[in-house]
Design a protein around this motif. Sequence first.
Motif, PDB file in Angstrom:
ATOM      1  N   TYR A  97       3.040  63.955  40.994  1.00 31.52           N
ATOM      2  CA  TYR A  97       3.629  63.055  40.003  1.00 31.52           C
ATOM      3  C   TYR A  97       3.656  61.616  40.499  1.00 31.52           C
ATOM      4  O   TYR A  97       3.343  60.680  39.757  1.00 31.52           O
ATOM      5  CB  TYR A  97       5.044  63.543  39.672  1.00 31.52           C
ATOM      6  CG  TYR A  97       5.823  62.633  38.769  1.00 31.52           C
ATOM      7  CD1 TYR A  97       5.573  62.584  37.404  1.00 31.52           C
ATOM      8  CD2 TYR A  97       6.835  61.817  39.291  1.00 31.52           C
ATOM      9  CE1 TYR A  97       6.302  61.748  36.571  1.00 31.52           C
ATOM     10  CE2 TYR A  97       7.563  60.979  38.467  1.00 31.52           C
ATOM     11  CZ  TYR A  97       7.299  60.951  37.116  1.00 31.52           C
ATOM     12  OH  TYR A  97       8.013  60.115  36.293  1.00 31.52           O
ATOM     13  N   ASP A  98       4.013  61.396  41.734  1.00 31.05           N
ATOM     14  CA  ASP A  98       4.088  60.060  42.343  1.00 31.05           C
ATOM     15  C   ASP A  98       4.082  60.225  43.859  1.00 31.05           C
ATOM     16  O   ASP A  98       4.008  61.352  44.360  1.00 31.05           O
ATOM     17  CB  ASP A  98       5.344  59.319  41.854  1.00 31.05           C
ATOM     18  CG  ASP A  98       6.632  60.019  42.228  1.00 31.05           C
ATOM     19  OD1 ASP A  98       6.566  61.022  42.964  1.00 31.05           O
ATOM     20  OD2 ASP A  98       7.704  59.575  41.783  1.00 31.05           O
ATOM     21  N   PRO A  99       4.158  59.134  44.623  1.00 34.92           N
ATOM     22  CA  PRO A  99       4.131  59.253  46.093  1.00 34.92           C
ATOM     23  C   PRO A  99       5.246  60.132  46.658  1.00 34.92           C
ATOM     24  O   PRO A  99       5.022  60.874  47.635  1.00 34.92           O
ATOM     25  CB  PRO A  99       4.268  57.807  46.571  1.00 34.92           C
ATOM     26  CG  PRO A  99       3.681  56.999  45.458  1.00 34.92           C
ATOM     27  CD  PRO A  99       4.052  57.714  44.196  1.00 34.92           C
ATOM     28  N   ASP A 100       6.443  60.069  46.077  1.00 38.59           N
ATOM     29  CA  ASP A 100       7.530  60.906  46.578  1.00 38.59           C
ATOM     30  C   ASP A 100       7.217  62.391  46.354  1.00 38.59           C
ATOM     31  O   ASP A 100       7.476  63.240  47.224  1.00 38.59           O
ATOM     32  CB  ASP A 100       8.842  60.543  45.882  1.00 38.59           C
ATOM     33  CG  ASP A 100       9.359  59.179  46.321  1.00 38.59           C
ATOM     34  OD1 ASP A 100       9.230  58.859  47.518  1.00 38.59           O
ATOM     35  OD2 ASP A 100       9.879  58.432  45.471  1.00 38.59           O
ATOM     36  N   THR A 101       6.670  62.685  45.200  1.00 46.68           N
ATOM     37  CA  THR A 101       6.272  64.069  44.934  1.00 46.68           C
ATOM     38  C   THR A 101       5.169  64.506  45.880  1.00 46.68           C
ATOM     39  O   THR A 101       5.142  65.660  46.339  1.00 46.68           O
ATOM     40  CB  THR A 101       5.804  64.224  43.485  1.00 46.68           C
ATOM     41  OG1 THR A 101       6.813  63.757  42.593  1.00 46.68           O
ATOM     42  CG2 THR A 101       5.500  65.675  43.155  1.00 46.68           C
ATOM     43  N   LYS A 184      14.804  60.024  39.767  1.00 39.71           N
ATOM     44  CA  LYS A 184      13.688  59.913  38.829  1.00 39.71           C
ATOM     45  C   LYS A 184      13.411  61.232  38.097  1.00 39.71           C
ATOM     46  O   LYS A 184      13.391  61.268  36.855  1.00 39.71           O
ATOM     47  CB  LYS A 184      12.430  59.450  39.580  1.00 39.71           C
ATOM     48  CG  LYS A 184      12.540  58.059  40.186  1.00 39.71           C
ATOM     49  CD  LYS A 184      11.237  57.620  40.825  1.00 39.71           C
ATOM     50  CE  LYS A 184      10.856  58.488  42.008  1.00 39.71           C
ATOM     51  NZ  LYS A 184       9.632  58.011  42.703  1.00 39.71           N
TER      52      LYS A 184
END
Length: 254
Positions: A97-101, A184
């Motif tokens: 989904y994004d860098p954290d994911t 988020k």
Amino acid sequence: MTFITDNQLPLIALFFLLGCAGTLFLFRKPAGHRAWRIADLVWVVLGGFGAIAAVIAGIYTQDSSRIDRQIDIAFAATDAFDRDAARFRLRFCDPAYDPDTAVLCDKVEFLSASTAGNADLPLFLAVTREVAPLQSLRIFGSDTPMEEMATKKAQANAFDPAPFLVFTTLDIPTQTAVDNLRRKVPAIAGDYLIIARAYDDLIAQVDQLKTEWEVLQANAHILLFQIIALCLVSFAAPFRLGKSLVELTPNRKT
């Protein structure tokens, strides 16, 4: 020791038949004869020894049943972790989904690889169930050859859960990604925390199983004494029965 534990019932039956043979020999003596008093003393001594051995072995038998439950729990923890990790990768990691994911996806892959890469884990879980010492009476030996059984016991003894303990599910980068995703996309953070708990539970259960296994191995001789005690009691029981029968027979009294 292996022969005794693999042929418990035949040995008990053999000692019982020997006791019956000795009792038939004593039937030539009248009731009250010194031979019958000695036979009665033998019964009292061996019966007392058997009772003490049974009490001590009963504690060990409870430990043997506990390792069965521990194996089931460890298998369940392994399945839960694999299932949760696979579901997480399927839902959130293709693509991330994004860098954290992406950080969490990499961590899940790393944890999965740490368990899948250690081939000793499923082997240890399977072997401990098959060769857990003296959990039941065996009539005519084990289906597994002695050499194979010894090899499997050695494999179980050699298993070391320490490599699993060096991995933490919530290191600093992972904790940061979880905190960000809580704001988020809470579902992703929540799913990862489920995986982290499943992994930690798996490690705890495997470590506990290893401890239980070592305790059983260290005390396996206790049940060996119980088998010997049962053999001796089965040998002495016909003498006590024979003494009672002789005393109930009027024409056999002195």
